[in-house]
Scaffold this active site. Sequence first.
Site, PDB file in Angstrom:
ATOM      1  N   CYS A   1       7.321  29.236 -10.872  1.00 16.18           N
ATOM      2  CA  CYS A   1       8.305  28.539 -11.122  1.00 16.18           C
ATOM      3  C   CYS A   1       9.124  28.879 -12.117  1.00 16.18           C
ATOM      4  CB  CYS A   1       8.122  27.122 -11.000  1.00 16.18           C
ATOM      5  SG  CYS A   1       7.177  26.369  -9.695  1.00 16.18           S
TER       6      CYS A   1
ATOM      7  N   CYS B   1       4.920  18.612  -6.103  1.00 18.15           N
ATOM      8  CA  CYS B   1       4.020  19.607  -6.935  1.00 18.15           C
ATOM      9  C   CYS B   1       4.044  19.234  -8.297  1.00 18.15           C
ATOM     10  CB  CYS B   1       4.392  21.038  -6.474  1.00 18.15           C
ATOM     11  SG  CYS B   1       3.347  22.117  -7.305  1.00 18.15           S
TER      12      CYS B   1
ATOM     13  N   CYS C   1      11.399  18.352 -13.979  1.00 14.42           N
ATOM     14  CA  CYS C   1      10.209  18.154 -13.143  1.00 14.42           C
ATOM     15  C   CYS C   1      10.035  16.839 -12.905  1.00 14.42           C
ATOM     16  CB  CYS C   1       9.182  18.984 -14.187  1.00 14.42           C
ATOM     17  SG  CYS C   1       8.889  18.204 -15.688  1.00 14.42           S
TER      18      CYS C   1
ATOM     19  N   CYS D   1       5.209  26.715 -15.240  1.00 16.05           N
ATOM     20  CA  CYS D   1       4.232  27.250 -14.515  1.00 16.05           C
ATOM     21  C   CYS D   1       4.639  28.724 -13.731  1.00 16.05           C
ATOM     22  CB  CYS D   1       3.943  26.320 -13.188  1.00 16.05           C
ATOM     23  SG  CYS D   1       3.238  24.861 -13.599  1.00 16.05           S
TER      24      CYS D   1
END
Length: 249
Positions: free
Chosen positions: A207, A121, A232, A204
């Site tokens: 998250c 993602c 990430c 985000c």
Amino acid sequence: MTIMNLSQEAQSLNDKMAGLDLAERLSLAASLGGRVVFTTSLGIEDQVITHVIGQNRFDIDVATLETGRLFPETVALIAETEARYGMTINRYFPLKEDVDAYAAQYGLNGFYDSVEARHACCGVRKVKPLARALTGASVWITGLRRGQSGNRADTPFVEYDAERNLLKVNPLADWDIERINCLVADEAVPINPLHSRGYPSIGCEPCTRAIKPGESERAGRWWWENDEKRECGLHVPEAALPSLNSSEL
């Protein structure tokens, strides 16, 4: 310039930046030639850098990764910052076909199910847009600080990014959060209201959670994972991330 020359230049610049203030560090980065890009997450560190760029009108492109799942407060801060400093923050969005491919394989919120799915993602919503943001860049400026996490404790001022073949400049590497907060207060730098609600690090919305007393600054990022050095993928080599099933992601 060859890899060896870039590596040597990074070391020379790293030593030079240690004795400079933030404006001088950014001025030096802006003078290195080619396209210089600062990528901002709109977090408090990045807002400090944007503030100094805006005040001094440095020739630095400012970009952000508009993942499609940011907090509303973060999205609103983009426009507020542009208005405050009279600048354009270039937005880089994930491609619809990449998001659709991810959802078909993992489910829209599949990032909760495995580290692999979460990295996939981030790959779609952050890493691939970052590659577009840095197209043609010779210098990449970030808001990384040594105090943010154990994984960032050795962050240099300048390093050679072999994966992207550019110089990566981290002008706040030696700043602590107290120094950040003082500048923000003294200069009335616009910041995300989520910081005052217990979110020192903001990504985000699905998250990110507020941190608990005693937790590290980045403990609220991907909180359901056990690895305290979780990232990430923007600031670690691709080879260090879990392998993905889909070659498209």
